[in-house]
Design an enzyme around this catalytic site. Structure first.
Site, PDB file in Angstrom:
ATOM      1  N   MET A   1     -63.667 -49.859 -18.587  1.00  0.00           N
ATOM      2  CA  MET A   1     -63.369 -50.995 -19.458  1.00  0.00           C
ATOM      3  C   MET A   1     -61.997 -50.790 -20.114  1.00  0.00           C
ATOM      4  O   MET A   1     -61.689 -51.425 -21.121  1.00  0.00           O
ATOM      5  CB  MET A   1     -64.467 -51.157 -20.509  1.00  0.00           C
ATOM      6  CG  MET A   1     -65.820 -51.444 -19.859  1.00  0.00           C
ATOM      7  SD  MET A   1     -66.929 -52.406 -20.877  1.00  0.00           S
ATOM      8  CE  MET A   1     -67.238 -51.276 -22.200  1.00  0.00           C
TER       9      MET A   1
ATOM     10  N   LEU B   1     -57.749 -46.262 -21.525  1.00  0.00           N
ATOM     11  CA  LEU B   1     -58.043 -45.040 -20.769  1.00  0.00           C
ATOM     12  C   LEU B   1     -57.709 -43.777 -21.561  1.00  0.00           C
ATOM     13  O   LEU B   1     -56.740 -43.735 -22.309  1.00  0.00           O
ATOM     14  CB  LEU B   1     -57.244 -45.051 -19.453  1.00  0.00           C
ATOM     15  CG  LEU B   1     -57.505 -46.268 -18.551  1.00  0.00           C
ATOM     16  CD1 LEU B   1     -56.657 -46.187 -17.285  1.00  0.00           C
ATOM     17  CD2 LEU B   1     -58.986 -46.383 -18.190  1.00  0.00           C
TER      18      LEU B   1
ATOM     19  N   HIS C   1     -61.682 -40.748 -18.568  1.00  0.00           N
ATOM     20  CA  HIS C   1     -61.453 -41.611 -17.403  1.00  0.00           C
ATOM     21  C   HIS C   1     -60.558 -40.888 -16.376  1.00  0.00           C
ATOM     22  O   HIS C   1     -60.792 -40.965 -15.170  1.00  0.00           O
ATOM     23  CB  HIS C   1     -60.725 -42.902 -17.808  1.00  0.00           C
ATOM     24  CG  HIS C   1     -61.467 -43.759 -18.783  1.00  0.00           C
ATOM     25  ND1 HIS C   1     -61.050 -43.947 -20.074  1.00  0.00           N
ATOM     26  CD2 HIS C   1     -62.604 -44.502 -18.649  1.00  0.00           C
ATOM     27  CE1 HIS C   1     -61.872 -44.765 -20.702  1.00  0.00           C
ATOM     28  NE2 HIS C   1     -62.831 -45.117 -19.867  1.00  0.00           N
TER      29      HIS C   1
ATOM     30  N   GLN D   1     -72.524 -56.686 -21.162  1.00  0.00           N
ATOM     31  CA  GLN D   1     -73.132 -55.437 -21.611  1.00  0.00           C
ATOM     32  C   GLN D   1     -73.015 -55.230 -23.124  1.00  0.00           C
ATOM     33  O   GLN D   1     -73.420 -54.202 -23.641  1.00  0.00           O
ATOM     34  CB  GLN D   1     -72.565 -54.234 -20.851  1.00  0.00           C
ATOM     35  CG  GLN D   1     -71.153 -53.842 -21.215  1.00  0.00           C
ATOM     36  CD  GLN D   1     -70.693 -52.670 -20.370  1.00  0.00           C
ATOM     37  OE1 GLN D   1     -70.471 -52.824 -19.167  1.00  0.00           O
ATOM     38  NE2 GLN D   1     -70.576 -51.501 -20.968  1.00  0.00           N
TER      39      GLN D   1
ATOM     40  N   ASP E   1     -72.156 -41.045 -20.403  1.00  0.00           N
ATOM     41  CA  ASP E   1     -73.084 -42.186 -20.459  1.00  0.00           C
ATOM     42  C   ASP E   1     -74.220 -41.901 -19.472  1.00  0.00           C
ATOM     43  O   ASP E   1     -74.315 -42.531 -18.411  1.00  0.00           O
ATOM     44  CB  ASP E   1     -72.344 -43.475 -20.107  1.00  0.00           C
ATOM     45  CG  ASP E   1     -71.177 -43.698 -21.043  1.00  0.00           C
ATOM     46  OD1 ASP E   1     -71.398 -44.137 -22.168  1.00  0.00           O
ATOM     47  OD2 ASP E   1     -70.030 -43.390 -20.662  1.00  0.00           O
TER      48      ASP E   1
HETATM   49  P1  AMP Z   1     -65.959 -47.017 -20.059  1.00  0.00           P
HETATM   50  O1  AMP Z   1     -64.515 -47.391 -19.899  1.00  0.00           O
HETATM   51  O2  AMP Z   1     -66.290 -46.523 -21.427  1.00  0.00           O
HETATM   52  O3  AMP Z   1     -66.900 -48.067 -19.552  1.00  0.00           O
HETATM   53  O4  AMP Z   1     -66.182 -45.750 -19.127  1.00  0.00           O
HETATM   54  C1  AMP Z   1     -65.849 -45.772 -17.761  1.00  0.00           C
HETATM   55  C2  AMP Z   1     -66.368 -44.523 -17.107  1.00  0.00           C
HETATM   56  O5  AMP Z   1     -65.772 -43.385 -17.729  1.00  0.00           O
HETATM   57  C3  AMP Z   1     -67.883 -44.354 -17.259  1.00  0.00           C
HETATM   58  O6  AMP Z   1     -68.411 -43.846 -16.041  1.00  0.00           O
HETATM   59  C4  AMP Z   1     -68.004 -43.345 -18.376  1.00  0.00           C
HETATM   60  O7  AMP Z   1     -69.184 -42.576 -18.328  1.00  0.00           O
HETATM   61  C5  AMP Z   1     -66.787 -42.478 -18.111  1.00  0.00           C
HETATM   62  N1  AMP Z   1     -66.410 -41.744 -19.327  1.00  0.00           N
HETATM   63  C6  AMP Z   1     -66.198 -42.263 -20.557  1.00  0.00           C
HETATM   64  N2  AMP Z   1     -65.911 -41.273 -21.444  1.00  0.00           N
HETATM   65  C7  AMP Z   1     -65.973 -40.108 -20.747  1.00  0.00           C
HETATM   66  C8  AMP Z   1     -65.785 -38.721 -21.095  1.00  0.00           C
HETATM   67  N3  AMP Z   1     -65.486 -38.348 -22.332  1.00  0.00           N
HETATM   68  N4  AMP Z   1     -65.907 -37.792 -20.113  1.00  0.00           N
HETATM   69  C9  AMP Z   1     -66.208 -38.171 -18.841  1.00  0.00           C
HETATM   70  N5  AMP Z   1     -66.391 -39.459 -18.455  1.00  0.00           N
HETATM   71  C10 AMP Z   1     -66.282 -40.410 -19.393  1.00  0.00           C
END
Ligand code: AMP
Length: 270
Positions: free
Chosen positions: A26, A29, A33, A57, A146
């Site tokens: 989302m 970054l 990410h 969501q 997550d």
């Molecule tokens: P989001 O942009 O928050 O929807 O996250 C996108 C992807 O990045 C999802 O698969 C999250 O689980 C992963 N993600 C978010 N924060 C972290 C983190 N601190 N360490 C590893 N993966 C992450």
């Protein structure tokens, strides 16, 4: 790096490629990410990163509105990483001219965030299905941060597509707070508090080995956190890592937490 602004761009870019690695995000970054993207670059012929703030969501309109967006900075990061494609769909690219998808979680899935954020995972899974249909990746890279999302998406996607979900370790800052786009809403004092909560729980988990009646110890910990840090805790629970059932055994389990600092909801697992 090719920027794909709609589904026509997407189809043109992807049709001749195989072994595509996909990193759904989302945006806003951070190094969490980036770790997923680096893994995809290593394991795939081509890597595509999507940036789409999925309205379905969010169970709270205000939360959707104030979700951090920083597309210019994101594009700079992605270019530097030498990502092959960035997909920036509009709402109509995801939802128009598509079949209705009705996701219904099982009763036993309605725990942790599924219990506290009504409709959240249904929205996540629906959009992950729509993205996977369009991109047809061989692998999707997702973070353990997550964890419940990872398990649910894995179940739906691997059942319906020829695609593997690759789970990636949680990346933390120097205080051991899990990186999250939402951390931007926290001031230094709250960030330091959240770091203490994370490192405290990492140490607490180590003390649980060889102990009995873990359920009670966790309940005591939950009350202690509420008092000490003045936070609202949605849940602090020990659950099995394959089926998310409550457990009293430390083997194959994780501690899951969701709490609010200053109305910012944070989740983590240890
Ligand atoms: P989001 O942009 O928050 O929807 O996250 C996108 C992807 O990045 C999802 O698969 C999250 O689980 C992963 N993600 C978010 N924060 C972290 C983190 N601190 N360490 C590893 N993966 C992450």
């Amino acid at each position: 790096m090719k920027i794909l602004l709609n589904n026509i761009d997407l189809n043109e870019a992807l049709f001749a490629n195989s072994n595509i690695g996909f990193v759904p995000t989302m945006g806003s970054l951070h190094n969490g990410h980036i770790s997923l993207i680096k893994k995809s670059l290593k394991l795939s012929n081509k890597t595509i990163v999507s940036i789409f703030v999925n309205p379905k969501q969010f169970n709270n309109k205000q939360d959707y509105k104030k979700y951090p967006r920083n597309i210019k900075k994101d594009l700079r990061i992605l270019k530097k990483l030498k990502v092959d494609f960035v997909y920036l769909p509009k709402m109509k690219d995801i939802f128009k001219f598509t079949n209705k998808i009705k996701i219904k979680l099982y009763k036993q899935d309605k725990v942790l965030c599924a219990k506290y954020r009504e409709g959240h995972f249904e929205g996540v899974v629906e959009v992950m299905i729509r993205l996977t249909e369009k991109i047809n990746p061989s692998k999707i890279f997702m973070g353990e941060k997550d964890f419940q999302q990872l398990l649910l998406v894995k179940r739906y996607i691997e059942k319906n597509f020829k695609c593997k979900i690759i789970s990636c370790k949680t990346i933390r800052n120097k205080n051991r707070l899990a990186l999250s786009s939402r951390n931007i809403h926290l001031n230094n004092h709250d960030l330091s508090k959240a770091g203490k909560i994370a490192s405290g729980l990492i140490n607490f988990k180590k003390t649980l080995f060889k102990k009995k009646n873990l359920k009670n110890l966790i309940l005591i910990k939950k009350n202690e956190l509420k008092r000490k840090y003045n936070i609202k805790v949605d849940y602090l629970e020990l659950r099995n890592t394959s089926n998310l059932k409550l457990t009293n055994k430390i083997k194959d389990s994780k501690i899951f937490i969701a709490y609010y600092i200053n109305r910012v909801r944070l989740i983590d697992n240890f």
